[in-house]
Scaffold this active site. Structure first.
Site, PDB file in Angstrom:
ATOM      1  CE  LYS A   1     -13.005 -65.437 -44.021  1.00  0.00           C
ATOM      2  NZ  LYS A   1     -12.430 -66.683 -42.810  1.00  0.00           N
TER       3      LYS A   1
ATOM      4  CE  LYS B   1      -8.546 -61.362 -37.527  1.00  0.00           C
ATOM      5  NZ  LYS B   1      -8.266 -62.982 -37.038  1.00  0.00           N
TER       6      LYS B   1
ATOM      7  CE  LYS C   1      -4.703 -69.639 -37.001  1.00  0.00           C
ATOM      8  NZ  LYS C   1      -6.774 -69.760 -36.977  1.00  0.00           N
TER       9      LYS C   1
HETATM   10  P1  ADP Z   1      -6.957 -66.378 -37.280  1.00  0.00           P
HETATM   11  O1  ADP Z   1      -8.085 -65.831 -37.478  1.00  0.00           O
HETATM   12  O2  ADP Z   1      -5.245 -65.392 -37.212  1.00  0.00           O
HETATM   13  O3  ADP Z   1      -6.711 -67.309 -38.567  1.00  0.00           O
HETATM   14  P2  ADP Z   1      -8.835 -67.823 -35.739  1.00  0.00           P
HETATM   15  O4  ADP Z   1      -9.614 -67.288 -36.369  1.00  0.00           O
HETATM   16  O5  ADP Z   1      -8.425 -69.034 -35.348  1.00  0.00           O
HETATM   17  O6  ADP Z   1      -7.136 -66.602 -36.388  1.00  0.00           O
HETATM   18  O7  ADP Z   1      -8.623 -66.953 -33.718  1.00  0.00           O
HETATM   19  C1  ADP Z   1      -8.443 -67.540 -32.858  1.00  0.00           C
HETATM   20  C2  ADP Z   1      -9.267 -66.399 -31.087  1.00  0.00           C
HETATM   21  O8  ADP Z   1      -7.535 -66.184 -32.004  1.00  0.00           O
HETATM   22  C3  ADP Z   1      -9.907 -65.723 -31.436  1.00  0.00           C
HETATM   23  O9  ADP Z   1     -10.334 -66.027 -30.106  1.00  0.00           O
HETATM   24  C4  ADP Z   1      -9.626 -64.426 -32.407  1.00  0.00           C
HETATM   25  O10 ADP Z   1     -10.150 -63.550 -32.171  1.00  0.00           O
HETATM   26  C5  ADP Z   1      -7.730 -64.361 -31.958  1.00  0.00           C
HETATM   27  N1  ADP Z   1      -6.878 -63.746 -32.343  1.00  0.00           N
HETATM   28  C6  ADP Z   1      -7.733 -64.215 -34.115  1.00  0.00           C
HETATM   29  N2  ADP Z   1      -6.453 -62.550 -34.797  1.00  0.00           N
HETATM   30  C7  ADP Z   1      -6.276 -62.028 -33.767  1.00  0.00           C
HETATM   31  C8  ADP Z   1      -5.183 -61.021 -33.598  1.00  0.00           C
HETATM   32  N3  ADP Z   1      -5.091 -59.796 -34.755  1.00  0.00           N
HETATM   33  N4  ADP Z   1      -5.686 -59.829 -32.224  1.00  0.00           N
HETATM   34  C9  ADP Z   1      -6.320 -60.345 -31.318  1.00  0.00           C
HETATM   35  N5  ADP Z   1      -6.761 -62.039 -31.574  1.00  0.00           N
HETATM   36  C10 ADP Z   1      -6.739 -62.181 -32.351  1.00  0.00           C
END
Ligand code: ADP
Ligand code: TRP
Length: 404
Positions: A119, A269, A272
């Site tokens: 970031k 990855k 969202k």
């Molecule tokens: P994002 O990265 O989509 O904003 P969050 O940071 O809120 O999502 O993540 C919530 C949970 O989902 C965490 O445990 C994160 O490691 C898992 N997670 C997020 N993206 C992925 C992905 N592409 N594959 C597997 N797990 C994920």
């Protein structure tokens, strides 16, 4: 002796209400939570809104997203009677313990967190580095390695720098490299100057989320493993300095599906936070899901085999999603698709994702139409969480010597 707020083993994990949860969140995290809640004595799942605001959120949509994320957790099978589901900012102890832990954390360890580096643009700087000539890159690598290994002692570092300079002179491109390094430093400083400080202290708040509830295991996607390890380090350091206070938590990664990749760019990855056509949102309609999966990036081959080699990540990603959602073994899946092409895999996967998500979507709608019920669940969760959190917080304050 750790003063356990309560007996038994605890599983805990959080999700940010920073957008609409996507398939990676479901496969890597939420669906796993639903399984784990029955295997542990206590299960705690906060919707971490204070983490979401480390990047600007529209105040008008943040509360909607917080309800929606709660609805998604519940619709995915988390039972609010068994598990504690609540909103992080409803339990003030999170922010308070965060401060106590900030005094134990170091700038160095926070600066080394991959998410922070991504970031703050340090990761982008790495790609600038890649564009350097072979020779300069080599010299730059040597410089970095030597500085890194000597950071603990200033005298050693100074000596290392003299050595590095001699090596660089030998490479004959010193002025060019110096200009480059200066530019790099300036760029890094500029980016950091403008960056919200919350993105830097983010993992300390996450450690507070975990340690407040004396969590034993923290199921997360691969990107969050490093943050859980930091929580371990902070717990150990605090315990050593002030006496046993916190359970030292373990990260728990799903064997498959801990890193679902973007459908259009399988090198990054699915997230969202940068949602595009490569990201399936849990609220997407069947038509959109089909469109996104049919357009997924694959290679020019045709074998449907589990093999995560370079250039085949796209197909491997589709197969991984298929495996987790179908519950079938790799051998069964490979046999099933032995005579098929990528098009067939995509078509079947689309229908599987739709079949898995549609009952969840119905539940999400039900909850979103009943905000009163969501509020009741969140209030009850916050009260239960607060009781445990207050106990741990009081203990931590007492150990430090604060009057409680
Ligand atoms: P994002 O990265 O989509 O904003 P969050 O940071 O809120 O999502 O993540 C919530 C949970 O989902 C965490 O445990 C994160 O490691 C898992 N997670 C997020 N993206 C992925 C992905 N592409 N594959 C597997 N797990 C994920
Ligand atoms: N930082 C996590 C993420 O970005 C979310 C999170 C906050 C979390 N607090 C947590 C995850 C505690 C596990 C445990 O996904």
């Amino acid at each position: 002796m750790i003063v356990l707020a309560y007996m038994g083993k605890t599983v805990l994990s959080g999700i940010k209400p920073s957008g609409i949860p996507q398939l990676g969140n479901y496969v890597g995290a939420i669906s796993y939570w639903a399984e784990l809640q029955n295997k542990y004595d206590h299960a705690i799942f906060p919707v971490v809104d204070l983490h979401a605001i480390t990047v600007p959120q529209d105040p008008k949509v943040l509360s909607h997203q917080t309800y929606l994320t709660t609805a998604i957790i519940l619709a995915s099978g988390i039972n609010p009677k068994k598990s504690i589901v609540f909103v992080q900012s409803d339990v003030p102890a999170h922010s308070e313990l965060m401060w106590l832990l900030t005094t134990v954390a170091t700038m160095g360890e926070l600066g080394r967190m991959t998410q922070y580096k991504d970031k703050s643009g340090t990761a982008q700087l790495d790609s600038v580095e890649k564009a350097l000539s072979e020779e300069l890159r080599e010299a730059y690598k040597i410089a970095h390695a030597q500085i890194d290994t000597n950071t603990s002692n200033v005298d050693d570092m100074a000596a290392a720098l003299v050595k590095i300079q001699a090596q660089l002179k030998a490479k004959s491109d010193l002025p060019k490299l110096q200009r480059y390094m200066l530019l790099l430093k300036l760029l890094e400083e500029r980016r950091r100057d403008r960056m919200g400080a919350g993105l830097f202290t983010y993992p300390v708040l996450m450690a507070a989320d975990i340690l407040l509830y004396q969590a034993n295991v923290v199921p997360v996607g691969e990107d969050q493993k490093q943050h859980v390890e930091l929580a371990r380090d902070l717990a150990e350091r605090f315990n050593k300095r002030f006496g046993e206070t916190f359970v030292v938590p373990e990260p728990l990664l799903r064997k498959e599906g801990a890193r679902i990749m973007d459908l259009l760019d399988p090198a990054k990855k699915m997230s969202k936070s940068d949602n595009d056509n490569g990201c399936i949102l849990l609220t997407d309609s069947p038509e959109i899901i089909r469109k996104k999966i049919m357009r997924a990036e694959t290679d020019s081959g045709h074998d449907i085999k589990f093999n995560p080699v370079i250039d085949r990540e796209g197909v491997h990603n589709l197969l991984t999603i298929y495996k987790v959602l179908s519950g079938k073994t790799e051998a069964q899946i490979e046999k099933h698709f032995a005579k098929s092409g990528y098009g067939d895999l995509k078509r079947e996967l689309s229908e599987l994702v739709i079949a898995k998500l549609s009952p969840i979507q119905k539940q999400i709608d039900k909850y979103m139409k009943n905000k009163k019920l969501l509020e009741r669940i969140l209030n009850d969760g916050a009260q239960r969480a607060d009781k445990i959190a207050q106990k741990t917080l009081a203990e931590a304050k007492k150990k430090i010597g604060l009057i409680t």
